[in-house]
Write a protein that holds these residues in place. Structure first.
Motif, PDB file in Angstrom:
ATOM      1  N   ILE A   1      30.513  39.476  37.414  1.00  0.00           N
ATOM      2  CA  ILE A   1      29.885  39.613  35.940  1.00  0.00           C
ATOM      3  C   ILE A   1      29.434  40.676  35.796  1.00  0.00           C
ATOM      4  O   ILE A   1      29.505  41.056  34.604  1.00  0.00           O
ATOM      5  N   GLY A   2      28.822  41.594  36.640  1.00  0.00           N
ATOM      6  CA  GLY A   2      28.058  42.969  36.194  1.00  0.00           C
ATOM      7  C   GLY A   2      29.309  43.713  35.921  1.00  0.00           C
ATOM      8  O   GLY A   2      29.421  44.458  34.881  1.00  0.00           O
ATOM      9  N   SER A   3      30.479  43.708  36.614  1.00  0.00           N
ATOM     10  CA  SER A   3      31.391  44.616  36.342  1.00  0.00           C
ATOM     11  C   SER A   3      32.218  44.263  34.926  1.00  0.00           C
ATOM     12  O   SER A   3      32.682  44.962  33.916  1.00  0.00           O
ATOM     13  N   ILE A   4      32.210  42.900  34.617  1.00  0.00           N
ATOM     14  CA  ILE A   4      32.941  42.056  33.210  1.00  0.00           C
ATOM     15  C   ILE A   4      31.908  42.850  32.056  1.00  0.00           C
ATOM     16  O   ILE A   4      32.461  43.200  31.023  1.00  0.00           O
ATOM     17  N   LEU A   5      30.613  42.595  32.475  1.00  0.00           N
ATOM     18  CA  LEU A   5      29.898  43.271  31.380  1.00  0.00           C
ATOM     19  C   LEU A   5      29.933  44.765  31.025  1.00  0.00           C
ATOM     20  O   LEU A   5      29.858  44.983  29.827  1.00  0.00           O
ATOM     21  N   GLN A   6      29.989  45.589  31.946  1.00  0.00           N
ATOM     22  CA  GLN A   6      30.168  46.764  31.915  1.00  0.00           C
ATOM     23  C   GLN A   6      31.580  47.141  31.099  1.00  0.00           C
ATOM     24  O   GLN A   6      31.704  47.849  30.248  1.00  0.00           O
ATOM     25  N   ARG A   7      32.552  46.373  31.430  1.00  0.00           N
ATOM     26  CA  ARG A   7      33.949  46.756  30.749  1.00  0.00           C
ATOM     27  C   ARG A   7      33.952  46.172  29.154  1.00  0.00           C
ATOM     28  O   ARG A   7      34.230  46.696  28.383  1.00  0.00           O
ATOM     29  N   LEU A   8      33.063  45.160  29.090  1.00  0.00           N
ATOM     30  CA  LEU A   8      33.021  44.489  27.725  1.00  0.00           C
ATOM     31  C   LEU A   8      32.316  45.665  26.824  1.00  0.00           C
ATOM     32  O   LEU A   8      32.587  45.803  25.630  1.00  0.00           O
TER      33      LEU A   8
END
Length: 121
Positions: free
Chosen positions: A32-39
């Motif tokens: 989720i942290g990685s997805i948030l960073q990408r977003l």
């Protein structure tokens, strides 16, 4: 979380299940942290693209305004010259018609004069 501090009533099986759930939770947190960073990165790129698009639209609108102004100026500047040329063309056409009529009358008079002379002779 400190899973070892949970009540012992869960038993070894319950405690192992909680450890497994905690591992999955940690993995999901990382994902989720990685997805948030990408977003967030994507939002930054989108904002940058929107800014560039807005600037390009403004540039195109300014060019359109400039061209419109130039065309209007050209039309205004040349309207008088175009009117003079149109007037000169109409005068030329009228002179050409008049000269053609005079030439045709001269040819007709010449033929009539030749016919009269032939009859007299």
């Amino acid at each position: 979380p400190d899973l070892e501090a949970l009540p012992s009533c869960l038993g070894d099986g319950g405690l192992a299940s909680l450890h497994t759930i905690a591992k999955f939770g940690s993995a999901f947190d990382g994902t989720i942290g990685s997805i948030l960073q990408r977003l967030e990165a994507l939002e930054g790129r989108v904002a940058g693209a929107e800014t560039r698009i807005d600037a390009k639209i403004e540039e195109v609108n300014q060019k359109i305004d400039t061209l419109t102004h130039n065309i209007q100026g050209f039309a205004e500047d040349n309207a008088e010259a175009i009117a003079r040329e149109r007037e000169a063309l109409e005068k030329y056409k009228a002179d050409l018609k008049r000269k053609t009529k005079l030439s045709m009358e001269a040819v007709a008079n010449s033929r009539q004069g030749a016919a009269r002379a032939a009859r007299r002779a």
